[in-house]
Design an enzyme around this catalytic site. Sequence first.
Site, PDB file in Angstrom:
ATOM      1  N   LYS A  27      -3.436   3.438  -2.440  1.00  0.00           N
ATOM      2  CA  LYS A  27      -4.659   4.242  -2.399  1.00  0.00           C
ATOM      3  C   LYS A  27      -4.307   5.465  -1.583  1.00  0.00           C
ATOM      4  O   LYS A  27      -3.635   5.384  -0.589  1.00  0.00           O
ATOM      5  CB  LYS A  27      -5.786   3.506  -1.682  1.00  0.00           C
ATOM      6  CG  LYS A  27      -6.254   2.282  -2.390  1.00  0.00           C
ATOM      7  CD  LYS A  27      -7.560   1.804  -1.804  1.00  0.00           C
ATOM      8  CE  LYS A  27      -7.380   1.250  -0.410  1.00  0.00           C
ATOM      9  NZ  LYS A  27      -8.648   0.792   0.162  1.00  0.00           N
ATOM     10  N   ASP A  66       0.796  -1.229   0.000  1.00  0.00           N
ATOM     11  CA  ASP A  66       0.000   0.000   0.000  1.00  0.00           C
ATOM     12  C   ASP A  66       0.823   1.270   0.000  1.00  0.00           C
ATOM     13  O   ASP A  66       2.009   1.247   0.280  1.00  0.00           O
ATOM     14  CB  ASP A  66      -0.779   0.039   1.320  1.00  0.00           C
ATOM     15  CG  ASP A  66      -2.135  -0.571   1.187  1.00  0.00           C
ATOM     16  OD1 ASP A  66      -2.509  -0.926   0.070  1.00  0.00           O
ATOM     17  OD2 ASP A  66      -2.808  -0.684   2.226  1.00  0.00           O
ATOM     18  N   MET A  97      -7.379   9.724   9.442  1.00  0.00           N
ATOM     19  CA  MET A  97      -7.944  10.267   8.194  1.00  0.00           C
ATOM     20  C   MET A  97      -8.799  11.506   8.454  1.00  0.00           C
ATOM     21  O   MET A  97      -9.814  11.699   7.799  1.00  0.00           O
ATOM     22  CB  MET A  97      -8.825   9.202   7.496  1.00  0.00           C
ATOM     23  CG  MET A  97      -8.111   7.907   7.226  1.00  0.00           C
ATOM     24  SD  MET A  97      -9.235   6.582   6.740  1.00  0.00           S
ATOM     25  CE  MET A  97      -9.952   6.079   8.299  1.00  0.00           C
TER      26      MET A  97
END
Length: 526
Positions: A64, A42, A184
């Site tokens: 991502k 990732d 996030m």
Amino acid sequence: MTTPKPIGRVEVFLVGAGPGDPGLMTVAGAAALKRADVVVYDYLANPLLLAHAPGSSECVYVGKKGFSNHVTQNEINSLLVDKARRLEARGGGVLVRLKGGDPFVFGRGGEEAAALRDAGVACSIIPGVTSGIAAPAYAGVPVTHRGMASSVAFIAGSEDPTKDESSLDWEGIAHGADTLCFYMGVRNLPLISRKLMEAGRDPETPVMLVRWATTPDQEVLSGTLATIAESAAAVGFKAPAIIVVGAVVALRERIAWYESGPLAGMTIAVTRARSQISALALRLRSLGACVLELPAIAIAPLPSYDEVDACIADLRSYRFVVFTSANGVKAFFERLSHAGLDSRALASARVAAIGPATAEELKGYGIAADFVPCEYRAEAVADQLIEAGLADGDRILVARAFEAREILPSMLRARGASVDVVPVYRTVAPSRESVEPSLSRLLAGDVDAVTFTSSSTVRNFASLVNDVSADSSSLLEGLSCYSIGPITSAAAFDEGFSIAAEAKEYTIPGLVEAIVEHRAACSEGK
Ligand code: SAH
């Protein structure tokens, strides 16, 4: 529950890569990577970790980032199943899915594990250090603290801010735990801080943002619920970051260590053999440095062990057995064990260890070295051995690397000893693939310093750099080179490197001290 049948001999591991610092992946994770045939990784998994995987493994990036997905989750799930099936068709293999932090904390690891299981593929989970704990820790904030915080919550802060209605239970979140760690959440910081205050959290509650935690790019911004959104906007604070809310944030003033260590912000390449990197890397990291593992040498077996085996058969005839490195100790005891013997075979000899690390390795085999010199120059070692009882005509066995220098044996011979030198292992240059990720960081100018612990690491490092760069001299200009001692420095000089500082004591702690002193002197001079 249905038990998936293992397909062929395929093993699948969902591995937590940790928050960024390559030292923060688990031992189990590194062991799985070492066996990997395929690695799927990732954006947030540090690509340097791929160096653990064999050079022949296939590494697939499925990064991502924020809302702009390159690859959808469904595509990743299918890719994993597909890779497992391909390995099965080949007769077996190891598939590692490497994910930033912990795979089951906002990592969608649960979905991947379930998809694999649904397709009949068994998969094991190797947890990782999640950024919600590591980021505060590297900023000097414990997420729980006696008398201050007895609960902590991990919350996804990625709610779509354009939605009118929040789907989160802000009352519950605000009062659900003493310490709140939002993942996030950077772009939603204004919403998060407002909702928490509306729900009754004190506007004076300390808040901290930690960006790219545990890496040399770590940045911390502190404030309160009332001020943090504005301060973050003022400096243009960006993701990825963890938002920590709670009284514990105030402890940073007393506990902060990573950014305030003497080597903070410095990226240092360590060129020892991979099996030996950790002792030096750990010391450098604890002082705040980011360590880049660039093993410029690898330990390899000898083409023949006849010579060692003959000496081992005749061990009783030696008055002294001298070990010059920890690797030498390891290799020697492997041969001893191969001959069906153990440490007792050395009972009649006196054992000398050149250096504390060598003595430490011997301890592991139950041997307390009779002699460890206080100075490591060959002349001094030879003199000290005479003081330690070496007499004219005594037989000495020196077990060491194939490529080692002749100087100690010849000094001993000059003092009347009969010396047998036996190589017990050899060092070779590493494969290009194994150092590729670190080399590209070096080429990108991301490295401030390099450490050399032997002449062979210097020579191999020079040839690695010359191989990849036509203009290696300008590449190395900005790089401070640190050496463990005069022999290594001389080799560096021969290769055209200038040494920024040399260890006064020719040991790993001595080398670290030299780096710290040199850095301090440089910053004073600024
Ligand atoms: N599974 C990961 C989290 C993935 S969600 C873990 O356990 O850490 C992605 C979010 O993790 C980012 O938006 C950020 O909030 C956080 N994150 C991951 N690595 C980080 C790092 N090095 N520094 C700060 N935040 C990080």
